[in-house]
Enzyme design. Structure first.
Site, PDB file in Angstrom:
ATOM      1  N   SER A   1       4.704  -0.913   3.949  1.00  0.00           N
ATOM      2  CA  SER A   1       4.931  -2.262   4.485  1.00  0.00           C
ATOM      3  C   SER A   1       5.096  -3.255   3.345  1.00  0.00           C
ATOM      4  O   SER A   1       4.313  -3.237   2.384  1.00  0.00           O
ATOM      5  CB  SER A   1       3.744  -2.714   5.341  1.00  0.00           C
TER       6      SER A   1
ATOM      7  N   GLN B   1       0.830  -1.215   0.000  1.00  0.00           N
ATOM      8  CA  GLN B   1       0.000   0.000   0.000  1.00  0.00           C
ATOM      9  C   GLN B   1       0.862   1.262   0.000  1.00  0.00           C
ATOM     10  O   GLN B   1       1.573   1.512   0.965  1.00  0.00           O
ATOM     11  CB  GLN B   1      -0.888   0.011   1.243  1.00  0.00           C
ATOM     12  N   GLY B   2       0.797   2.046  -1.056  1.00  0.00           N
ATOM     13  CA  GLY B   2       1.533   3.301  -1.126  1.00  0.00           C
ATOM     14  C   GLY B   2       0.607   4.484  -0.914  1.00  0.00           C
ATOM     15  O   GLY B   2       0.250   5.185  -1.871  1.00  0.00           O
ATOM     16  N   TYR B   3       0.209   4.686   0.332  1.00  0.00           N
ATOM     17  CA  TYR B   3      -0.637   5.840   0.669  1.00  0.00           C
ATOM     18  C   TYR B   3       0.232   6.943   1.301  1.00  0.00           C
ATOM     19  O   TYR B   3       0.330   8.040   0.782  1.00  0.00           O
ATOM     20  CB  TYR B   3      -1.713   5.430   1.687  1.00  0.00           C
ATOM     21  N   SER B   4       0.853   6.628   2.466  1.00  0.00           N
ATOM     22  CA  SER B   4       1.513   7.664   3.259  1.00  0.00           C
ATOM     23  C   SER B   4       2.715   8.271   2.546  1.00  0.00           C
ATOM     24  O   SER B   4       3.412   7.593   1.781  1.00  0.00           O
ATOM     25  CB  SER B   4       2.000   7.080   4.584  1.00  0.00           C
TER      26      SER B   4
ATOM     27  N   GLU C   1      -5.416   8.768  17.803  1.00  0.00           N
ATOM     28  CA  GLU C   1      -6.043  10.098  17.847  1.00  0.00           C
ATOM     29  C   GLU C   1      -6.960  10.292  16.630  1.00  0.00           C
ATOM     30  O   GLU C   1      -8.074  10.815  16.749  1.00  0.00           O
ATOM     31  CB  GLU C   1      -4.974  11.207  17.865  1.00  0.00           C
TER      32      GLU C   1
ATOM     33  N   GLU D   1      -9.818  -1.645   6.134  1.00  0.00           N
ATOM     34  CA  GLU D   1      -8.498  -1.904   6.735  1.00  0.00           C
ATOM     35  C   GLU D   1      -8.615  -1.927   8.256  1.00  0.00           C
ATOM     36  O   GLU D   1      -7.949  -2.689   8.943  1.00  0.00           O
ATOM     37  CB  GLU D   1      -7.501  -0.831   6.283  1.00  0.00           C
TER      38      GLU D   1
END
Ligand SMILES: Cc1cc2nc3c(=O)[nH]c(=O)nc-3n(C[C@H](O)[C@H](O)[C@H](O)COP(=O)(O)OP(=O)(O)OC[C@H]3O[C@@H](n4cnc5c(N)ncnc54)[C@H](O)[C@@H]3O)c2cc1C
Length: 406
Positions: free
Chosen positions: A171, A136-139, A393, A254
């Protein structure tokens, strides 16, 4: 293939005896077909790599159980809620590897929902048989909690997009074949607009994957640099500029991982064994009494999580799952996982004192002597549980917004 009529379409009568027969079938198959070396590693809380997880995925797939939570039309089992939970429960109890979530749990459902027929035919079977591995390439640096601030640019050039930018905390990128990634295709006033979801093969020229070394000594996360990477327009999932819809669809799922609760229950069993062994050796000292109290509280929390998870899966199947529920579950389970490994850590700390910091696990899976000692190692890894997949949070913000419109 499975011998029992266990699919929704095939078995109209679903009483307690049906589920008991189903549990027995799961137990018989898993206990005889899951390779012993994998079970040793899982039992001693060691991390598994791609080769090991794929091996188990291929065995399940050949038996028709490769995608327990998917509909039959896409190569899944078509199992109902209780069957899906039983699969996870028996799998955890027998120390079988967890299923690789990036394909089955994350991008698979997005492809089913937003993908074209060609994309479904191309990608889904390889997730089920374990031959293609996703990440997963989100961040990005500067776009984690505030994901919509992402900057990786995709500029249209003929039949390709040309990508430039950087992803972080990716990851399994070091062992994946494909990355699903969010990119910016236009600069709209509202930052959620202008985001697009692309499928990027990781062997495309211009991609560099660099490891990030973490406190638990396991190579898990990476930086991914994209430098003039050409990705065919045909690799776009959904409509250009509407990737945020896909991203949210994925994030809600997720946070709802059916695998987590039975695995936590299994780790609680291990901590209970650690406490009992110490009571047998030392008697019931005040510190062991305190440990027992923490154990009971954690067991009650795990039972609560189980109920919450079952109702969340039911709502997901009905299409009525609220974001607040999956966020509440993520919040609860990530904190509970930290408490369980922290309890194991504290028990072991009493014996080892400052010499505690654990050695990395034996790579060959030979160290099966003390699952508790490895749980201490897990303690370090689990520090990330309240960050990965959205911080605690942020989950609280989602719950507040969903319930109170805050
Ligand atoms: C082990 C691990 C694996 C990961 N795997 C992946 C992966 O495979 N793919 C991927 O794309 N990402 C992955 N991530 C990234 C993860 O999703 C982000 O780390 C997470 O979303 C937090 O973003 P950040 O690190 O940029 O922290 P920031 O967003 O900078 O947050 C810093 C702090 O500020 C707090 N904060 C931020 N905004 C708010 C707010 N509005 N209200 C209250 N508090 C706030 C946060 O809670 C946190 O405590 C992984 C992270 C870890 C640790």
């Amino acid at each position: 293939m499975s011998t029992l009529d266990t699919t929704l379409d095939d078995a109209p009568v679903r009483d307690a005896a049906f589920y008991e027969r189903f549990r027995q079938e799961l137990h018989d198959f898993m206990s005889t077909h899951c390779p012993a070396d994998l079970r040793v590693k899982v039992r001693s809380n060691q991390k598994l790599g791609r080769e090991e997880m794929s091996r188990w995925q291929q065995i399940l797939s050949a038996h028709g159980w490769g995608a327990p939570s998917w509909p039959k039309a896409h190569g899944g089992t078509g199992w109902d809620l209780q069957q899906r939970y039983l699969f996870e429960e028996v799998s955890a109890q027998l120390d079988c590897p967890p299923l690789y979530h990036h394909g089955l749990g994350h991008i698979g459902p997005v492809i089913m929902h937003f993908g074209t027929e060609e994309q479904k035919a191309r990608y889904l079977p390889r997730i089920v048989d374990g031959s293609e591995w996703w990440c997963q390439g989100y961040s990005e640096p500067g776009a984690g909690s505030d994901l919509a601030s992402l900057k990786t640019a995709a500029v249209r050039d003929g039949d390709d997009y040309v990508l430039n930018g950087q992803k972080i905390w990716t990851s399994h990128a070091q062992e994946a074949d494909v990355m699903y990634t969010l990119v910016r295709t236009s600069q709209e006033a509202r930052k959620q607009s202008g985001i697009t979801l692309l499928v990027v093969p990781l062997n495309t020229p211009g991609i560099q994957v660099r490891p990030i070394h973490t406190i638990d000594q396991w190579h898990h996360v990476n930086e991914v640099f994209l430098n003039d990477v050409r990705v065919p327009v045909a690799n776009r999932l959904g409509v250009e500029g509407e990737g945020w819809k896909c991203a949210k669809f994925l994030l809600d799922r997720e946070r709802l991982s059916p695998a987590t609760v039975p695995r936590l229950a299994r780790q609680l069993d291990q901590v209970a064994e650690m406490i009992q062994a110490r009571i047998r050796e030392q008697g019931l000292s005040p510190s062991l009494q305190a440990a027992l109290q923490r154990l009971y509280q954690a067991e009650a929390s795990a039972m609560g999580a189980r109920e919450m998870l079952l109702s969340a899966i039911q709502e997901e199947m009905n299409g009525t799952l609220a974001a607040s529920k999956s966020s509440a579950l993520k919040l609860h389970c990530s904190e509970l996982s930290q408490e369980i490994s922290s309890l194991a850590y504290d028990l072991t700390a009493q014996e080892y004192g400052p010499r505690l910091l654990p050695q990395p696990p034996a790579e060959d899976g030979s160290d099966d002597r003390d699952a508790g000692r490895q749980l201490v190692h897990t303690y370090l890894f689990y520090r990330s549980r309240t960050i990965a997949g959205g911080t605690s949070e942020v989950q609280k913000n989602v719950i507040a917004r969903d319930l109170f419109g805050a």
